[in-house]
Design a protein around this motif. Structure first.
Motif, short mmCIF file in Angstrom:
data_model
loop_
_atom_site.label_atom_id
_atom_site.label_comp_id
_atom_site.label_asym_id
_atom_site.label_seq_id
_atom_site.Cartn_x
_atom_site.Cartn_y
_atom_site.Cartn_z
N PHE A 149 20.92 140.41 29.02
CA PHE A 149 22.04 140.22 29.95
C PHE A 149 21.51 139.96 31.36
O PHE A 149 22.00 139.09 32.08
N VAL A 150 20.45 140.71 31.74
CA VAL A 150 19.87 140.52 33.08
C VAL A 150 19.33 139.08 33.19
O VAL A 150 19.49 138.42 34.21
N SER A 151 18.76 138.57 32.09
CA SER A 151 18.19 137.21 32.13
C SER A 151 19.28 136.16 32.36
O SER A 151 19.00 135.06 32.83
N LEU A 152 20.53 136.52 32.07
CA LEU A 152 21.64 135.58 32.29
C LEU A 152 22.21 135.74 33.69
O LEU A 152 23.20 135.08 34.06
N GLY A 153 21.61 136.66 34.47
CA GLY A 153 22.15 136.93 35.81
C GLY A 153 23.34 137.87 35.75
O GLY A 153 24.12 137.96 36.69
N MET A 154 23.48 138.59 34.62
CA MET A 154 24.60 139.53 34.48
C MET A 154 24.11 140.94 34.80
O MET A 154 23.00 141.12 35.30
N GLY B 1 28.86 141.20 22.54
CA GLY B 1 27.51 141.60 22.12
C GLY B 1 27.01 140.70 21.01
O GLY B 1 25.83 140.32 20.98
N ASP B 2 27.92 140.32 20.11
CA ASP B 2 27.51 139.48 18.97
C ASP B 2 27.12 138.08 19.43
O ASP B 2 26.22 137.46 18.85
N VAL B 3 27.77 137.59 20.53
CA VAL B 3 27.41 136.25 21.05
C VAL B 3 25.96 136.27 21.51
O VAL B 3 25.16 135.41 21.17
N VAL B 4 25.60 137.32 22.24
CA VAL B 4 24.22 137.44 22.72
C VAL B 4 23.28 137.55 21.53
O VAL B 4 22.24 136.89 21.47
N ALA B 5 23.68 138.31 20.51
CA ALA B 5 22.82 138.50 19.32
C ALA B 5 22.62 137.18 18.58
O ALA B 5 21.59 136.98 17.93
N LEU B 6 23.58 136.24 18.71
CA LEU B 6 23.40 134.94 18.04
C LEU B 6 22.19 134.20 18.63
O LEU B 6 21.49 133.48 17.93
N SER B 7 21.97 134.41 19.95
CA SER B 7 20.78 133.79 20.57
C SER B 7 19.52 134.57 20.23
O SER B 7 18.51 134.01 19.86
N VAL B 8 19.62 135.91 20.31
CA VAL B 8 18.44 136.76 20.12
C VAL B 8 17.87 136.59 18.72
O VAL B 8 16.66 136.57 18.53
N SER B 9 18.74 136.43 17.71
CA SER B 9 18.25 136.44 16.32
C SER B 9 17.67 135.10 15.89
O SER B 9 17.11 135.00 14.80
N THR B 10 17.71 134.08 16.75
CA THR B 10 17.11 132.80 16.34
C THR B 10 15.60 132.96 16.20
O THR B 10 14.97 133.69 16.97
N LEU C 276 28.94 128.38 25.64
CA LEU C 276 27.83 128.86 26.47
C LEU C 276 26.57 128.02 26.23
O LEU C 276 25.80 127.75 27.15
N CYS C 277 26.38 127.57 24.99
CA CYS C 277 25.23 126.72 24.70
C CYS C 277 25.33 125.40 25.45
O CYS C 277 24.36 124.93 26.05
N GLU C 278 26.54 124.84 25.47
CA GLU C 278 26.74 123.60 26.24
C GLU C 278 26.45 123.85 27.72
O GLU C 278 25.73 123.12 28.37
N ALA C 279 26.98 124.99 28.23
CA ALA C 279 26.78 125.31 29.66
C ALA C 279 25.29 125.48 29.96
O ALA C 279 24.82 125.18 31.04
N SER C 280 24.52 125.94 28.96
CA SER C 280 23.09 126.18 29.21
C SER C 280 22.29 124.89 29.05
O SER C 280 21.06 124.89 29.19
N GLY C 281 22.99 123.80 28.69
CA GLY C 281 22.28 122.53 28.58
C GLY C 281 21.60 122.35 27.23
O GLY C 281 20.75 121.48 27.05
N TYR D 153 19.11 132.33 26.36
CA TYR D 153 18.25 133.23 27.14
C TYR D 153 17.92 132.62 28.50
O TYR D 153 17.60 131.44 28.59
N GLN D 154 18.06 133.42 29.60
CA GLN D 154 17.71 133.03 30.97
C GLN D 154 18.59 131.92 31.52
O GLN D 154 18.27 131.36 32.57
N SER D 155 19.69 131.56 30.88
CA SER D 155 20.56 130.53 31.45
C SER D 155 21.58 131.13 32.41
O SER D 155 22.53 131.80 32.00
N ARG D 156 21.39 130.89 33.69
CA ARG D 156 22.29 131.44 34.71
C ARG D 156 23.66 130.78 34.58
O ARG D 156 24.69 131.40 34.84
N GLU D 157 23.68 129.49 34.17
CA GLU D 157 24.98 128.82 34.04
C GLU D 157 25.81 129.50 32.96
O GLU D 157 27.00 129.77 33.13
N ALA D 158 25.15 129.78 31.83
CA ALA D 158 25.88 130.45 30.74
C ALA D 158 26.35 131.83 31.21
O ALA D 158 27.51 132.22 31.00
#
Ligand SMILES: CC(=O)N[C@@H](CC(=O)O)C(=O)NC[C@H](CC1(C(=O)N[C@@H](Cc2ccc(O)cc2)C(=O)O)CCCC1)C(=O)O
Ligand SMILES: [Zn+2]
Length: 604
Positions: free
Chosen positions: A301-306, A391-400, A514-519, A530-535
């Motif tokens: 979450f911190v990596s997203l600027g949250m 939480g599950d949205v974040v886990a979708l990125s983490v589990s890749t 969020l994936c689109e927002a992260s480019g 991960y680390q996408s401030r836009e997302a």
């Protein structure tokens, strides 16, 4: 009838201060009971819950003297709308005490239940092993969870399944029936038909049921393909107890309720010679402990600027099962209503499953922290499904695999379509397997609340729905002496469940946005924000709203006006490569099972 909007605003400000203090009080005593189950912590909790109910009744009496429906300010109108629903506090004191006691007792029974271990009777034993010598102290968390996940012995799995369902369901049945009556009485006092009607109101959708049916019908083909593939693999392992054209016995799916099949990954993975997706071994080898698992999730979450959790989170939370007292082990996140005290209670084991749960719970905490400046009445998810999705949205990125490699939990794997299928399969064992269960639990409960399912047919109706939607069957015969829905935490815990079905659709919509927002470019299942401030900025914007806006507005903001409804398109897009692979695999047999189109047959 007071039309003075200025006075109404002052009333709301005073309410906010007082209600936050009362809420903090109740949360503290509920926390004390959940983290230390004793008669005294139970009594203390019941006292403060009663005080809070009396306070809510007074507030309600005052709030309803205002002609709030005519007020101009939409936020003031919306806050009064929330305050105008009294909930259980509408009951006369005696019945309020009775229902609070029933809820505390049901939670107590469920959480403190212990069962006997399976004792394999050796064939030539002259006399059965004396059961008195066996200590019956196996708990759901972690003992039965581990056995259901790991055991390959069909008899042991049947025994543990039956022990748990008999020992929790039966003692809860009569208490549950009385709770239903009292809960419905409170709902009617609030102007609803029954409790199910009141719960569905949180979604503000005219015909919620048909929207849910439509979502399910869109997702059912994918579930049936997964079901057919897993059924065939289990048939090869267990033989004829798994019929190739019928339901799967519920005790063979790696989970007490057959709601998540991720523990079958190792024995059913499509390409076993490719690297495993289960990082449990790496977590243990690298010395992860519960605190470090939560730090990993917080860092995302911190990596997203949250926001990061406050220091008090680490000292006040309960992240491991204590050895010296009885606790409610079912994981949960807590907002103490004072804008700075947020905690998690979780009997964390060092496993991939519990790392995912840690992300899920921290998603709740992030939501609490983001909407902290909303009035108390708006410190909720846009709808309950949103709160479950974060939480599950974040886990979708983490589990890749890409992210797991980034944090050193998975070896580098070549970009290989077979690894992709393995990954999508591991995600489907969690996300697709869950859908029918997430859908049917409240279909059952709403029908019990409405009386469509009479008390003397609750268990038959439960297994009718389990067959129709999930294609699972009990490993042993069941009767109306049993109460198998009660063996699932949320039923005695009086926690609504359709929120999870909504979340499992919504979280892929959020992930896509969020994936689109992260480019991100490329397949959705490879995206890691991960680390996408836009997302992070977009997600924070959603969470800050709390429930201050109708949730379709929240989706409109997120999708920049593209849609305002729940849309299964994202989850279907995510799993499309797996769907194609499964359809190829399942050619020799038809997906589906006997009974998949049968309804609930109520004997009138
Ligand atoms: C004070 C309080 O009660 N707070 C609320 C939060 C709030 O309302 O603010 C809360 O913490 N509720 C507990 C509940 C725990 C869990 C759960 O029950 N999950 C479902 C379904 C599921 C399964 C897989 C999955 O990946 C996601 C969901 C199940 O296990 O069947 C356990 C594991 C994960 C989430 C939760 O966190 O939702
Ligand atoms: Zn949750």
């Amino acid at each position: 009838n007071n039309t003075d909007e200025k006075e109404a605003l002052n009333f709301l400000l005073a309410y906010d201060r007082e209600a936050s203090a009362m809420c903090n009080n109740v949360m503290n005593t509920q926390w004390d009971f959940n983290t230390n189950i004793t008669e005294s912590t139970k009594q203390r909790m019941l006292e403060t819950q009663l005080e809070y109910a009396k306070f809510q009744k007074d507030v309600w009496a005052t709030a309803t003297t205002f002609k709030w429906k005519t007020f101009r300010d939409p936020s003031i109108r919306r806050q009064f709308k929330v305050l105008s629903v009294l909930g259980r506090a509408a009951l006369p004191e005696e019945k309020l005490k009775e229902i609070q006691q029933l809820l505390a007792d049901m939670r107590d029974i469920y959480s403190r239940n212990r069962v006997c271990p399976y004792v394999k009777q050796p064939k030539n034993a002259s006399l059965p092993i004396r059961m008195e010598s066996v200590k019956c102290n196996l708990a759901l968390d972690p003992d039965l969870t581990r056995i259901m996940a790991k055991s390959k012995d069909d008899n042991e799995l049947t025994y543990m399944w039956q022990q748990w369902h008999d020992e929790t369901g039966r003692p809860l049945r009569s208490k549950f029936m009385r709770y239903v009556e009292l809960s419905n009485e409170a709902a009617r006092l609030n102007g609803f038909k029954d409790t199910g009607d009141q719960w569905r109101a949180s979604y503000d959708i005219e015909d919620f049921n048909s929207e849910l049916d439509e979502l399910w019908m869109g997702l059912r083909p994918l579930y049936q393909q997964l079901h057919a593939y897993v059924r065939r693999r289990l048939h090869h392992q267990h033989g004829k107890i798994v019929p190739l054209d019928g339901p799967i016995p519920a005790h063979l799916l790696g989970n007490m309720w057959a709601q998540s099949w991720s523990n079958l990954y190792d024995t059913t993975v499509p390409f076993p010679n490719k690297n495993s997706m289960d990082v449990t071994l790496s977590l243990k080898r690298q010395g992860y402990d519960p605190v470090r698992m939560f730090q990993l999730a917080d860092q995302f979450f911190v990596s997203l600027g949250m926001k990061s959790v406050p220091d008090s989170f680490w000292t006040a939370s309960m992240l491991e099962k204590p050895l010296d007292r009885e606790v409610v082990c079912h994981a949960s996140a807590w907002d103490f209503c004072n804008g700075r005290d947020f905690r998690i209670k979780q009997c964390t084991e060092v496993t991939m499953e519990d790392l995912t749960t840690a992300h899920h719970e921290l998603g709740h905490i992030q939501y609490y922290m983001q909407y902290v400046n909303q009035p108390l009445a708006f410190r909720e998810g846009a709808n309950p499904g949103f709160h479950e999705a974060i939480g599950d949205v974040v886990a979708l990125s983490v589990s890749t695999p890409k992210h797991m490699q980034k944090i050193g939990l998975l070896d580098k794997a070549a970009d290989d379509p077979e690894v992709d299928i393995n990954y999508l399969y591991s995600m489907a064992l969690d996300k697709i397997a869950f859908l029918p269960f997430g859908f049917l639990l409240d279909q059952w409960r709403w029908k019990v609340f409405s009386g469509e399912i009479p008390f003397d047919q609750m268990n038959k109706a439960w297994w009718d729905l389990r067959l129709r939607y999930q294609g699972v069957a009990p490993p042993v015969n069941r009767s109306e002496h049993d109460f198998d829905a009660g063996a699932k935490y949320h039923v005695p815990a009086n926690t609504p469940y359709i929120r999870y079905f909504v979340s499992f659709v919504l979280q892929f919509q959020l992930h896509k946005v969020l994936c689109e927002a992260s480019g991100h470019v490329g397949p959705l299942h490879k995206c890691d924000i991960y680390q996408s401030r836009e997302a992070g900025k977009l997600l924070a914007e959603l969470l800050k709203l709390g429930s201050s806006k109708p949730w379709p507005d929240a989706i409109r903001i997120l999708t920049r006006g593209r849609t305002s409804r729940m849309d299964p398109g994202a989850i279907m897009e995510y799993f499309q490569p797996l769907m194609e692979w499964l359809q190829k695999q399942n050619t020799e047999e038809k997906a589906g099972w006997r009974g998949m189109n049968s309804g609930i047959t109520i004997k009138t």
